[in-house]
Scaffold this active site. Structure first.
Site, PDB file in Angstrom:
ATOM      1  N   ASP A   1      -3.504   0.325  -6.225  1.00 22.30           N
ATOM      2  CA  ASP A   1      -2.138   0.444  -5.720  1.00 22.30           C
ATOM      3  C   ASP A   1      -1.404  -0.891  -5.696  1.00 22.30           C
ATOM      4  OD1 ASP A   1      -3.735  -0.571  -3.765  1.00 22.30           O
ATOM      5  OD2 ASP A   1      -3.088   0.779  -2.165  1.00 22.30           O
ATOM      6  N   HIS A   2      -2.097  -2.022  -5.812  1.00 22.37           N
ATOM      7  CA  HIS A   2      -1.444  -3.330  -5.879  1.00 22.37           C
ATOM      8  C   HIS A   2      -2.492  -4.394  -6.192  1.00 22.37           C
ATOM      9  CE1 HIS A   2      -3.172  -4.268  -1.941  1.00 22.37           C
ATOM     10  NE2 HIS A   2      -2.677  -3.118  -1.501  1.00 22.37           N
TER      11      HIS A   2
ATOM     12  N   CYS B   1       0.811  -1.223   0.000  1.00 21.54           N
ATOM     13  CA  CYS B   1       0.000   0.000   0.000  1.00 21.54           C
ATOM     14  C   CYS B   1       0.844   1.272   0.000  1.00 21.54           C
ATOM     15  CB  CYS B   1      -0.934   0.001   1.208  1.00 21.54           C
ATOM     16  SG  CYS B   1      -2.052  -1.401   1.283  1.00 21.54           S
TER      17      CYS B   1
END
Length: 789
Positions: free
Chosen positions: A247-248, A18
């Site tokens: 973000d991922h 994050c």
């Protein structure tokens, strides 16, 4: 939204966590350039706030007149005590993801929220705030551009969905892929070898978790729809760029890992990426590799701003330009120049475990000097050539290959002498001459030592002392070319003229002439010539020529000259000490006088002298002592923190956490909204402390690979053309030459800075364009040109 714009099928993040990923989005930099390695280490730290936060894309847009606004989750460790620079409107979540019972910082004021869905559900709150802000901005400032960031916490944990979606997706199974529960993996890195097949309760949890995550995303879908309708109502849809990404990635049961991210595999580093706006072909699919570090340069490019040189990413706008109709069907059209390889990096650097014995606690202080210098030179602040602000020391490798610590002293004339070191190889060490140490048990009397000292001093030239231990008994005064001796011990001083040329001290003629050249120079026999314009008198006072006291320029120049002389002498003393140490180490083999009584006594005196002079350490030793002290304090704080955590676990009865592993406990009280988990608590480990890696991810016409180097020295290689789910580590099937090329390319990207170095070209394309390419100043002309199959 997706049908009205372009979809990138090969979008990745450089670090699948994050805070590091969000920091890269804000700054356009790789993790090794903004130094936010994990969700805790340097996440929203003072160094981040001072060095990197003022260089986010929001600052650049705000300075050009944009009305910037942020709504949602910022960084995991953001404490709400300030408003980050560049944002005119700020509604930032304090700390990590929550949907109820959270606190936000609203334009500098902390605002607490409860558990009422209508007022407090986080996804709906930031959606409504962003829409209201956009409407007000267009009504009050119709000609001012707006840039908004809506940063949703969903589908992050605790995965509490809106009540109207709590019964959706009862049989969702998209997470069950060929790599699901594929464990253990003995050909992969340590945590994959450690992790075995999931238990039935873990498998049921993965199904439950996947369902909860999809339910939270339905509120995000509503948010996107509301923003889209708002743009249509205000007439700004065709004049607005909309970017949607994450973000991922995430894994749920893959390779036996119950849940989490932080792995280098595609299920953690791949993210969705959609963009729509002016001149973007609707419904287009783009196969180019893009990264989260490209987001900031793209936003700046949309605003008409150039990419700052310190940003590692590149704008993707040129990839979105539609091709001309006459060029679309040409077989010889040139491909767009773009990267085909990206860097994936994750994790904090490994630290050596503390030793329990007291001897090992002081190990760094007992290392030899060359080992301490080598250890100190590993730090980045000593590896640059006195270029960093406030840098006091630098590491230089001499002609013999040894590392030396040199002080940064500016551009002085003597700097060239300090950079060159002489070879300290002993000469004549191979001679077979015998030496006589005398009787080791013989000690001369005090009278013999005094007579020997007087005899040796008689053959030496007189050297006046700088410091006198007794009061001055006489004074010499110059008058009309004559020098008169004044006896200070007599009541009535007698003046005896004495010719200057008849001094009983053997001074050189050049010194005499230089003394007499100035009418204010003190030319007495007991004075010491320090510089060409200053002397030390017999009464320990300093006298200089009249010019020094009357001209500020002459005073400044002479002071600078003295400083240079001091530095040169200090450097000479340091070299002499090196020679002395070398001679101590390279004694003749034929004789060994180290066992004599005098050497033992001298060694004991030196130890006592060193013990009594610890307060006057050399700056280098002080720096080493300071570094050792900081390391010890840091290790001590980490030890105490671990003890507190261990006591807390024992108090709660938590036996889940294991040394070196990142584990979690799930129970029936984890979720606050339906559907509820009622199968009891369990423990699962998702990562390890040694899960630190650097990887190359390459996609082009011939290759689709992942190559990773772990901090433990483990290597992994996957060919996704043959193994799309990365089930088998094929590193042993790769030629050594190919692995060497991959290693060189990886080392190049690990140290890259700026978009000119961090974007290697694909094979077969020309290099040297202004868009940058594969460049490393330390590799000379050797550039990586891809792999040959």
């Amino acid at each position: 939204m997706e049908q009205g714009g372009a979809s990138f099928t090969n979008a990745f993040v450089s670090t699948p966590m994050c805070c590091p990923s969000r920091s890269s989005m804000l700054t356009g930099k790789y993790v090794h350039n903004h130094n936010t390695y994990t969700n805790n280490e340097n996440c929203s730290s003072p160094s981040w706030q001072a060095q990197h936060e003022p260089r986010s894309f929001a600052v650049y847009l705000n300075n050009t007149g944009y009305r910037t606004a942020f709504f949602g989750k910022y960084l995991n460790e953001y404490n709400g005590s300030y408003i980050p620079p560049g944002w005119r409107e700020w509604v930032g979540l304090i700390k990590n993801s929550r949907f109820y019972n959270y606190t936000v910082c609203r334009n500098g004021y902390k605002e607490k929220h409860g558990s009422d869905y209508a007022k407090d559900y986080f996804t709906d709150l930031i959606t409504n705030d962003s829409i209201n802000y956009f409407r007000i901005s267009k009504r009050m400032y119709p000609h001012r551009p707006v840039m908004m960031v809506i940063s949703h916490a969903a589908p992050h944990g605790p995965e509490d969905s809106a009540p109207q979606f709590s019964e959706h997706f009862p049989n969702a199974s998209q997470h069950i892929t060929p790599s699901y529960n594929y464990a253990p993996n003995m050909d992969k890195h340590w945590i994959m070898q450690y992790t075995g097949p999931m238990r039935p309760i873990n498998m049921e949890f993965t199904n439950f978790l996947h369902r909860k995550r999809l339910q939270t995303l339905l509120s995000v879908d509503d948010s996107v729809e509301k923003v889209y309708e708002m743009l249509v109502e205000t007439g700004e849809l065709d004049n607005t760029y909309v970017i949607y990404t994450a973000d991922h990635g995430y894994h749920i049961g893959q390779f036996g890992l119950v849940k989490g991210k932080s792995m280098p595999y595609d299920f953690d580093i791949r993210v969705p990426f959609f963009v729509r706006g002016p001149n973007i072909e609707p419904g287009s699919i783009n196969p180019h590799m893009i990264l989260n570090i490209d987001l900031a340069p793209t936003i700046l490019d949309i605003a008409g701003l150039d990419t700052p040189p310190d940003m590692d990413g590149k704008s993707i706008l040129k990839l979105l330009e539609p091709e001309k109709t006459e060029n679309r069907f040409r077989s010889n059209r040139k491909p767009k120049v773009w990267r085909d390889t990206i860097l994936v990096e994750r994790g904090k650097f490994l630290r050596k475990k503390e030793e329990s014995s007291n001897n090992n606690k002081q190990q760094s202080n007992n290392l030899p000097k060359y080992e301490r210098v080598k250890e100190l030179c590993q730090q980045a602040k000593y590896q640059t050539a006195c270029e960093q602000p406030g840098q006091k020391w630098q590491c230089i490798e001499d002609t013999s290959g040894k590392l030396r610590i040199h002080k940064c002293k500016g551009s002085l004339k003597v700097s060239a002498k300090r950079k060159r070191t002489r070879s300290l190889r002993s000469r004549g060490s191979g001679s077979k001459e015998e030496c006589d140490c005398g009787k080791t048990d013989y000690r001369p009397t005090r009278g013999e030592r005094r007579s020997h000292r007087q005899l040796s001093q008689a053959n030496q030239r007189y050297k006046p002392r700088f410091v006198h231990t007794r009061p001055t008994r006489s004074l010499s005064v110059e008058f009309e070319g004559q020098i008169y001796d004044i006896d200070l011990e007599e009541a009535q001083p007698a003046y005896e003229p004495r010719n200057i040329s008849k001094r009983h001290y053997d001074l050189e003629q050049e010194d005499v002439e230089e003394m007499l050249a100035d009418d204010n120079a003190v030319g007495q026999p007991s004075s010491v010539k320090v510089t060409h314009k200053c002397y030390i008198l017999a009464n320990d006072t300093v006298h200089c020529e009249r010019e020094i006291y009357q001209s500020s320029r002459a005073w400044r120049n002479h002071k600078s000259y003295i400083a240079q002389e001091i530095e040169a002498l200090q450097d000479k003393i340091k070299n002499l000490r090196e020679v002395r140490g070398h001679l101590k180490r390279r004694r003749p083999d034929e004789c060994d006088c180290s066992k004599s009584y005098f050497n033992k006594e001298k060694s004991q005196r030196n130890k006592e002298k060193l013990k009594n002079s610890n307060h006057r350490l050399h700056p280098f030793k002080e720096a080493l002592q300071e570094v050792d002290g900081k390391v010890q304090n840091f290790n001590e704080s980490r030890r105490k923190k671990k003890e507190r955590k261990q006591k807390k676990r024992l108090k709660k009865g938590d036996d889940c956490s294991l040394p070196g592993l990142t584990c979690f406990t799930h129970d029936n009280d984890h979720w606050q909204t339906a559907p509820f988990w009622n199968l009891g608590s369990f423990c699962a480990c998702t990562s390890a402390n040694n899960n630190t890696y650097w990887c190359l991810r390459t996609i082009n016409d011939t290759h689709n690979i992942l190559f990773c180097e772990f901090a433990t020295g483990f290597l992994e290689y996957f060919d996704m053309n043959n193994d799309p789910y990365q089930l088998t580590n094929a590193v042993h099937t790769v030629d050594r030459e190919v692995l060497n090329e991959l290693h060189l390319q990886l080392m190049e990207l690990r140290s890259c800075r700026g978009h000119r170095q961090c974007n290697p070209r694909s094979r077969g394309l020309e290099t040297g364009n202004k868009d940058g390419g594969s460049y490393d100043p330390h590799r000379g002309e050797q550039l990586w040109n891809g792999w040959e199959g």
